[in-house]
Motif scaffolding. Structure first.
Motif, short mmCIF file in Angstrom:
data_model
loop_
_atom_site.label_atom_id
_atom_site.label_comp_id
_atom_site.label_asym_id
_atom_site.label_seq_id
_atom_site.Cartn_x
_atom_site.Cartn_y
_atom_site.Cartn_z
N GLY A 293 36.07 19.41 71.33
CA GLY A 293 35.82 18.58 72.52
C GLY A 293 36.32 19.26 73.79
N MET A 294 37.51 19.88 73.73
CA MET A 294 38.03 20.58 74.90
C MET A 294 37.13 21.75 75.28
SD MET A 294 42.19 20.58 74.39
CE MET A 294 42.16 21.25 72.73
N ALA A 295 36.60 22.45 74.26
CA ALA A 295 35.71 23.57 74.55
C ALA A 295 34.42 23.09 75.22
CB ALA A 295 35.41 24.32 73.26
N ARG A 296 33.88 21.97 74.72
CA ARG A 296 32.65 21.44 75.33
C ARG A 296 32.90 21.04 76.78
NH1 ARG A 296 31.84 19.09 70.11
NH2 ARG A 296 32.92 17.18 70.78
N GLU A 297 34.05 20.38 77.03
CA GLU A 297 34.36 19.96 78.39
C GLU A 297 34.50 21.16 79.33
OE1 GLU A 297 37.83 17.59 78.15
OE2 GLU A 297 36.87 15.98 77.00
N ALA A 298 35.02 22.28 78.78
CA ALA A 298 35.19 23.48 79.60
C ALA A 298 33.93 24.33 79.66
CB ALA A 298 36.35 24.32 79.06
N GLY A 299 32.86 23.88 78.98
CA GLY A 299 31.61 24.62 79.00
C GLY A 299 31.65 25.91 78.20
N ARG A 300 32.44 25.94 77.14
CA ARG A 300 32.57 27.15 76.33
C ARG A 300 32.05 26.91 74.93
NH1 ARG A 300 38.67 29.31 77.94
NH2 ARG A 300 38.46 29.00 80.20
N GLU A 301 31.50 27.96 74.34
CA GLU A 301 31.06 27.90 72.95
C GLU A 301 32.13 28.56 72.08
OE1 GLU A 301 27.25 29.56 72.29
OE2 GLU A 301 26.19 28.13 73.59
N LEU A 333 42.23 28.48 73.30
CA LEU A 333 40.97 28.36 74.03
C LEU A 333 41.05 29.01 75.40
CD1 LEU A 333 40.03 24.67 73.17
CD2 LEU A 333 38.74 26.70 72.51
N GLY A 334 42.21 28.87 76.04
CA GLY A 334 42.36 29.40 77.39
C GLY A 334 42.52 30.90 77.45
N HIS A 335 43.18 31.49 76.44
CA HIS A 335 43.51 32.92 76.49
C HIS A 335 42.77 33.76 75.45
CE1 HIS A 335 46.90 32.45 79.32
NE2 HIS A 335 47.14 31.32 78.69
N GLY A 336 42.10 33.13 74.52
CA GLY A 336 41.60 33.88 73.37
C GLY A 336 40.13 34.24 73.37
N ALA A 337 39.45 34.20 74.52
CA ALA A 337 38.03 34.54 74.55
C ALA A 337 37.84 36.04 74.41
CB ALA A 337 37.41 34.04 75.85
N PRO A 338 37.02 36.51 73.47
CA PRO A 338 36.77 37.96 73.33
C PRO A 338 36.11 38.52 74.59
CG PRO A 338 36.00 36.77 71.40
CD PRO A 338 36.30 35.74 72.45
N ARG A 339 36.40 39.78 74.86
CA ARG A 339 35.83 40.44 76.05
C ARG A 339 34.66 41.35 75.70
NH1 ARG A 339 41.77 42.18 78.44
NH2 ARG A 339 42.52 40.06 78.85
N ASP A 340 34.29 41.41 74.41
CA ASP A 340 33.23 42.32 73.99
C ASP A 340 31.95 41.59 73.63
OD1 ASP A 340 34.09 41.05 71.74
OD2 ASP A 340 34.67 42.86 70.64
N GLY A 341 31.83 40.33 74.04
CA GLY A 341 30.60 39.60 73.78
C GLY A 341 30.56 38.85 72.47
N ARG A 342 31.56 39.03 71.62
CA ARG A 342 31.57 38.29 70.36
C ARG A 342 31.77 36.80 70.61
NH1 ARG A 342 36.20 39.58 67.47
NH2 ARG A 342 37.09 40.42 69.40
N ALA A 410 48.62 33.24 83.08
CA ALA A 410 47.33 32.87 83.66
C ALA A 410 47.37 33.01 85.18
CB ALA A 410 46.98 31.43 83.28
N SER A 411 46.27 33.51 85.74
CA SER A 411 46.21 33.71 87.19
C SER A 411 45.99 32.40 87.93
CB SER A 411 45.09 34.69 87.53
OG SER A 411 43.84 34.22 87.01
N GLU A 412 45.43 31.39 87.24
CA GLU A 412 45.22 30.09 87.86
C GLU A 412 45.30 28.99 86.82
OE1 GLU A 412 40.33 30.18 87.70
OE2 GLU A 412 41.35 30.51 89.60
N VAL A 413 45.53 27.78 87.27
CA VAL A 413 45.64 26.64 86.38
C VAL A 413 44.27 26.02 86.19
CG1 VAL A 413 46.67 24.36 86.07
CG2 VAL A 413 48.01 26.20 87.09
N ASP A 414 43.87 25.80 84.93
CA ASP A 414 42.63 25.07 84.65
C ASP A 414 42.93 23.97 83.64
OD1 ASP A 414 42.86 26.32 82.19
OD2 ASP A 414 41.32 27.82 82.60
#
Length: 740
Positions: A293-301, A333-342, A410-414
């Protein structure tokens, strides 16, 4: 609510969790593209479970839940038809839709169980109606499934399917009652431990009576007896013998009762602990839905995986960890997004081992940013500024700082992270449960945070040791810091490196320099003077970080009840609780994680000292003679910690053989009195009769403290006579120190 409906709801609560867990497990095997391929049998099983959920929801009159299940059923049916009897490949968009429906079912069931208004499902129904492509519409569920038979007459209760009725032999008990029962069990065990000390005292009285009778027999044979007093003396002897027999019988009976009580208490404890255990999924299972649910609210898959939800743990422990684990999932969810497109993945894993309970939250992102952590720590004055040409702090040190309150890179609060409070909440919760938390890079890539707890938050296996004149307990398992092995550090093993004391240790096939510091210094207590010879220590290890803590003595390992401690001056970062010992004595229970962190800081302090070996004169050699292996081991530990070299003998004959070995240099004999083959009195006579040994100091230490025994020992030439009843290790070391 009538009893019948309450039974239905209780049965549904158990059934829906089983179905949801099985469905989620089938949908979790995603490939690199985030899709899941289901073989025909697996797809049929998922469909069957969704269909069962729909029927169960109808039976307990939950129309919103029924409507969601019907739409999931129809979506799955379409996938099966499209696969034409073969394997069905569920696209990521369809999986997200299915999980959204399952989350809605879980939310409806949770509201039912908690007696709160259920959340609206209109938005979820609209999404399911639109389907993955957003165009198709699904029909509403029929008011009655024709296969279920005709509807009930007005006012008639709906019949419950047989699968929903609770099984016989089960009783619903409030969780709070189980927790109170567990607390009462711990109190009972503590009382039994006190009773054990009473039994030990009775056995000491028995030994004293036996010594009294032996002393009387020796006195009677040595003194002339008036014939007129003979009948009275025989009466006294008979009475003494009767008292001894009575006390011996009481002692045997008490020992039997102690053993029976201990077995019964152990069995009761196991049963109570089993009752207090629940599957982890009953408390933590809903957190996966919350993360989605948190991921959906943040617009992330994101793909959310769970493992070990069937692991049994104490409900109160899981409840205490629910919010901290949610913080970890939000952080991932906030820090763990891959940077290589996975595709982003986060996971929640629960595991139980002999060492306790571990809960791990992980992600497949870039891993910990050590440079950013160091920069934040320097900015917040948690680390001193580092010159460009110096090496960065160890990774373990940097990763330990992320649990400080307010720490965030984190550089900013979300909505997911940035305030720096989540990880400090995790650390505080783990400490409250006598455990610890650690962040580390994940071997497969990414970051994981591990919460490690002991096997039981009420009862722990403790290594008892002494430092600063106090008895302390150190948990042997269940944390992120490995405790052990025990060490004997000789002067040759100690050196200095970079201005600090280190020990050269062989660890496996490699040799390492390990920082050494006195436990008393870590606790802020006065350190004793340096001793001669080997010093005892305990090794603490976390990852590649090691520390050797020197102690005054190592006693033994025991399973003890650990209670909370709230006393002035107690440092909660180093002390987790207290354990009751014999004679109302209390041992503070230490935190290995806190000791490692504080100890490394103390070891790096200029002038840090080790309460251990000191150079100088020859190490003195003591011969310990006792037929009890426990007593020998204890006395050896005390003497070696005091800087003495120790040789052991099991009786007087063995001791004489050691004394007469070629080249043997013994400075003092510490001997028991009652031993097989040759007792302490016989050994003393033999030593004083041998010109080569006659000058050796001999200390007799025994439970025989009658005036007659003391007089006999001193007449035979004992240098000192100590009793075990009033044993004090400092007095023993002081006596030996005065003699040699």
């Amino acid at each position: 609510m009538n009893d019948f409906r309450a039974e239905l709801l209780a049965a549904f609560a158990a059934e829906h969790r089983e179905h949801l867990a099985a469905i989620r497990a089938a949908l979790s095997a995603e490939d690199e593209d985030g899709a899941v391929t289901l073989e025909p049998a697996a797809l049929r099983e998922v469909f069957r479970r969704v269909h069962s959920l729909k029927g169960a929801a109808r039976a307990v009159d939950l129309p919103a839940l029924e409507a969601v299940a019907h739409r999931l059923e129809t979506l799955l049916a379409r996938e099966g038809d499209a696969a034409g009897g073969g394997a069905a490949r569920l696209a990521p968009s369809l999986l997200a839709l299915l999980h959204q429906g399952l989350d809605a079912i879980e939310a409806q069931a949770a509201a039912m169980a908690g007696g709160t208004p259920p959340p609206p499902v209109e938005a979820v129904l609209a999404a399911l109606d639109a389907g993955p492509g957003g165009t198709s519409a699904l029909p509403l569920p029929p008011s009655q499934d024709q296969s279920a038979g005709p509807p009930p007459a007005p006012g008639e209760a709906k019949p419950a399917p047989e699968s929903l009725l609770p099984a016989e032999g089960y009783l619903r008990v409030e969780a709070s009652r189980v927790e109170r029962l567990s607390a009462t069990m711990l109190s009972l065990k503590s009382l039994i431990q006190r009773q054990d000390s009473t039994g030990a005292g009775l056995r000491e009285v028995e030994g004293e009576l036996r010594a009294l009778r032996r002393g009387w027999e020796g006195l009677r044979t040595a003194l002339p007896v008036d014939p007129a007093l003979a009948p009275r003396l025989r009466g006294f002897e008979a009475a003494l013998g009767e008292v001894l027999r009575h006390v011996s019988a009481l002692s045997r009976h008490g020992r039997a009762i102690e053993d029976a009580m201990d077995r019964a208490a152990r069995a009761l404890r196991e049963e109570v602990e089993a009752i207090a255990l629940v599957p982890a999924g009953t408390v933590l299972g809903s957190l996966a839905a919350a993360a989605r649910g948190m991921a959906r609210e943040a617009g992330r898959e994101v793909t959310v995986r769970t493992e070990g939800m069937e692991v049994q743990a104490e409900r109160r422990v899981l409840q205490a960890l629910k919010d901290p684990v949610l913080h970890l999932l939000r952080n991932a969810l906030g820090h763990g997004a891959p940077r290589d497109g996975r595709r982003a993945e986060i996971g929640l894993r629960v595991a139980a081992t002999g060492g306790g309970l571990t809960i791990t939250v992980w992600d497949n992102g870039p891993g910990p940013d050590l440079a950013a952590i160091e920069a934040t720590a320097t900015r917040r004055a948690l680390l001193p500024a580092r010159a460009p040409d110096t090496a960065p702090p160890p990774a373990d040190t940097l990763l330990g700082l992320v649990f400080e309150p307010g720490f965030s890179t984190a550089s900013e609060v979300d909505s997911l992270s940035g305030r720096g409070m989540g990880l400090s909440v995790v650390a505080e919760a783990a400490m409250a449960l006598h455990g610890g938390a650690a962040m580390r890079p994940r071997p497969e890539g990414g970051t994981e945070v591990v919460i490690a707890l002991p096997p039981s938050t009420g009862r722990q296996t403790l290594l008892l040791l002494e430092a600063g004149g106090q008895v302390l307990g150190l948990p042997g398992s269940g944390g992120l810091v490995a405790v052990g092995p025990l060490l004997r550090l000789t002067p040759a093993m100690l050196t200095t490196a970079e201005g600090r004391v280190v020990a050269r240790l062989s660890l496996g096939e490699a040799e390492a320099l390990v920082p050494v510091v006195a436990l008393a210094a870590v606790l802020g207590w006065p350190e004793g003077p340096p001793t001669e010879g080997p010093v005892q220590a305990i090794l603490l290890t976390r990852g590649g970080t090691r520390l050797a803590l020197t102690v005054s003595a190592l006693r033994d390992a025991r399973s003890l009840v650990v209670t909370e401690v709230d006393a002035p001056g107690v440092d909660s970062a180093l002390v987790s609780g207290a354990a009751l010992l014999e004679g109302e004595a209390v041992a503070l229970v230490l935190r290995p994680e806190g000791l490692l962190h504080r100890g490394l800081r103390e070891a790096n302090r200029p002038g840090a000292r080790v309460a251990g070996p000191a150079p100088g004169r020859r190490q003195r050699h003591v011969l310990v003679v006792d037929d009890s292996i426990t007593t020998r081991t204890l006395e050896r530990s005390i003497l070696e910690a005091g800087g003495y070299r120790v040789t052991l003998a099991v009786d007087g004959v063995d001791a004489l053989n050691s004394l007469r070995e070629p080249g043997a240099v013994i400075d003092l004999i510490l001997a028991d009195v009652e031993m097989p083959r040759m007792d302490g009195f016989g050994l003393l006579e033999a030593v004083r009769a041998d010109p080569a040994l006659a000058g050796l100091p001999v200390i007799l230490m025994t439970s025989r403290d009658s005036p007659g025994d003391v007089q006999r020992g001193m007449e035979l030439g004992a240098t000192a006579y100590l009793t075990k009843q009033g044993f004090d290790q400092q007095a023993l070391l002081a006596a030996i120190g005065q003699l040699i």
